[in-house]
Design an enzyme around this catalytic site. Sequence first.
Site, mmCIF file in Angstrom:
data_model
loop_
_atom_site.group_PDB
_atom_site.id
_atom_site.type_symbol
_atom_site.label_atom_id
_atom_site.label_comp_id
_atom_site.label_asym_id
_atom_site.label_seq_id
_atom_site.Cartn_x
_atom_site.Cartn_y
_atom_site.Cartn_z
ATOM 1 N N ASP A 90 0.844 -1.187 0.000
ATOM 2 C CA ASP A 90 0.000 0.000 0.000
ATOM 3 C C ASP A 90 0.885 1.244 0.000
ATOM 4 O OD1 ASP A 90 0.902 0.186 2.591
ATOM 5 O OD2 ASP A 90 -1.017 -0.266 3.523
ATOM 6 N N SER A 91 0.272 2.393 -0.173
ATOM 7 C CA SER A 91 1.053 3.614 -0.400
ATOM 8 C C SER A 91 1.525 4.277 0.879
ATOM 9 C CB SER A 91 0.209 4.622 -1.188
ATOM 10 O OG SER A 91 -0.875 5.070 -0.384
ATOM 11 N N GLY A 93 -0.719 5.897 2.728
ATOM 12 C CA GLY A 93 -1.730 6.909 2.998
ATOM 13 C C GLY A 93 -2.600 6.576 4.192
ATOM 14 N N ASP A 144 -3.416 8.276 -1.856
ATOM 15 C CA ASP A 144 -4.779 8.791 -1.889
ATOM 16 C C ASP A 144 -5.037 9.622 -0.643
ATOM 17 O OD1 ASP A 144 -4.581 6.478 -0.318
ATOM 18 O OD2 ASP A 144 -6.706 6.037 -0.501
ATOM 19 N N GLN A 205 -11.853 7.073 -3.860
ATOM 20 C CA GLN A 205 -12.308 7.667 -2.608
ATOM 21 C C GLN A 205 -13.692 8.290 -2.805
ATOM 22 O OE1 GLN A 205 -11.206 7.452 0.388
ATOM 23 N NE2 GLN A 205 -9.213 6.474 0.037
ATOM 24 N N GLY A 232 -11.015 3.970 1.776
ATOM 25 C CA GLY A 232 -11.771 4.877 2.622
ATOM 26 C C GLY A 232 -13.018 4.296 3.227
ATOM 27 N N ASP A 282 -7.939 -7.457 2.160
ATOM 28 C CA ASP A 282 -6.863 -7.606 3.143
ATOM 29 C C ASP A 282 -7.373 -7.090 4.471
ATOM 30 O OD1 ASP A 282 -5.235 -4.943 4.148
ATOM 31 O OD2 ASP A 282 -6.373 -4.598 2.298
ATOM 32 N N CYS A 320 -12.133 -28.134 10.685
ATOM 33 C CA CYS A 320 -10.947 -27.475 10.141
ATOM 34 C C CYS A 320 -9.801 -28.464 9.957
ATOM 35 C CB CYS A 320 -10.517 -26.339 11.066
ATOM 36 S SG CYS A 320 -9.084 -25.408 10.471
ATOM 37 N N CYS A 325 -5.326 -27.329 14.078
ATOM 38 C CA CYS A 325 -6.463 -28.190 14.431
ATOM 39 C C CYS A 325 -6.140 -29.668 14.257
ATOM 40 C CB CYS A 325 -7.686 -27.808 13.603
ATOM 41 S SG CYS A 325 -8.477 -26.277 14.163
#
EC number: 2.4.2.29
Length: 388
Positions: A90-91, A93, A144, A205, A232, A282, A320, A325
Amino acid sequence: MKFEVLKTDGNARAGVLTTAHSVIQTPIFMPVGTVGAVKSLDATDMREILDAKIILANTYHMYLRPGSRVVAEFGGLHGFCKFNRSFLTDSGGFQAFSLRANTKNDEGGIKFKSHIDGSIHYFTPRSVLDTQYELDSDIMMILDDLVELPRDPHALGADEKARLKKRIDLSVTRTIKWAREAIDYHKFKQSQGAGLDQNIFGIIQGGTDYDARKICAQALCEMPFDGLAIGGLSVGEANEHMYETVEAVMPFIDAARPRYLMGVGTPEDIVENVQRGVDMFDCVMPTRNARNGTLFTSFGKIAIKNARFVNDHEPIDPECECYTCRRYSRGYLNHLFRAHELTFFRLASLHNLHYYLNLMKQIREAITAGKFSEFKREFYAKRSGGEI
């Protein structure tokens, strides 16, 4: 990078995203490795136990420590972290937004104070890409301008609504301006031989203002980004406002490109937004919750510290098949957590990430079979009891 939608079921999409380092089936959840490692796990855990195809690293944190030039000397994130599959960065921001007491946004970028040593730094649309070129991630995010949202925008008074509207409009104007700067700079750098295997995503955004989202989405779709993200959201607003905003903006996002909903979220958020056409997610939730003793299961969440698990011989989730598990009981994990044993962090994180990655696999299979609606009904029916 190549992206292909293989199957749709309503608005839900199953596809494949191919980078220089891995073939990624979508919808996909990307574990978060903020400082170049998913907390308590290493590259072998991510690759051989979890079979993760892509993880996220944070530009802000890697820029401040150890520094992107140091990472570049190791051959970028892949050589530094020894994870030879895909990275998304990511940037920075969002980190600037989350540290907003020490941050100032202007027309050129974001000025912020390091949380490490108090030094002053300035991120611009170009500088964050320069950092990501040195990190050599497969997918780079643009800078952004993020806006904090109220939980219920409809409950605001007239003056508060006007102030929020003004701030959202400014955010959209800046984000579009920065997006143009970023895409032009990326094209220039690639013409000089840099970042040839790196891809760039724009970020839409607009808060929960549908008109602002539409303006931003349409502007960014006209630019040659490799993918588009919805940013955002999950920053204070109620879930229903998030879902409504995603649904409102989707018609204006190019269907031929991957769609990434940043920082989201809970299993329920993922199911709801896959239904609305999102391909990539994410969130720190699976690993953060693991460290705090909250474990995800098919039937709800477990607070493993609770006394009722002291003598429990069952695995976390009987359905699971994860590393944890298949080997350990709830009683053992309860003991590790209460004893503050570091081993707990690894075992719990492996389980929660397996849960998330397996959820995505089940979602992909349901879409491919044309049975996503049935999957969603069963998903909620099994979880109707809430926390176990």
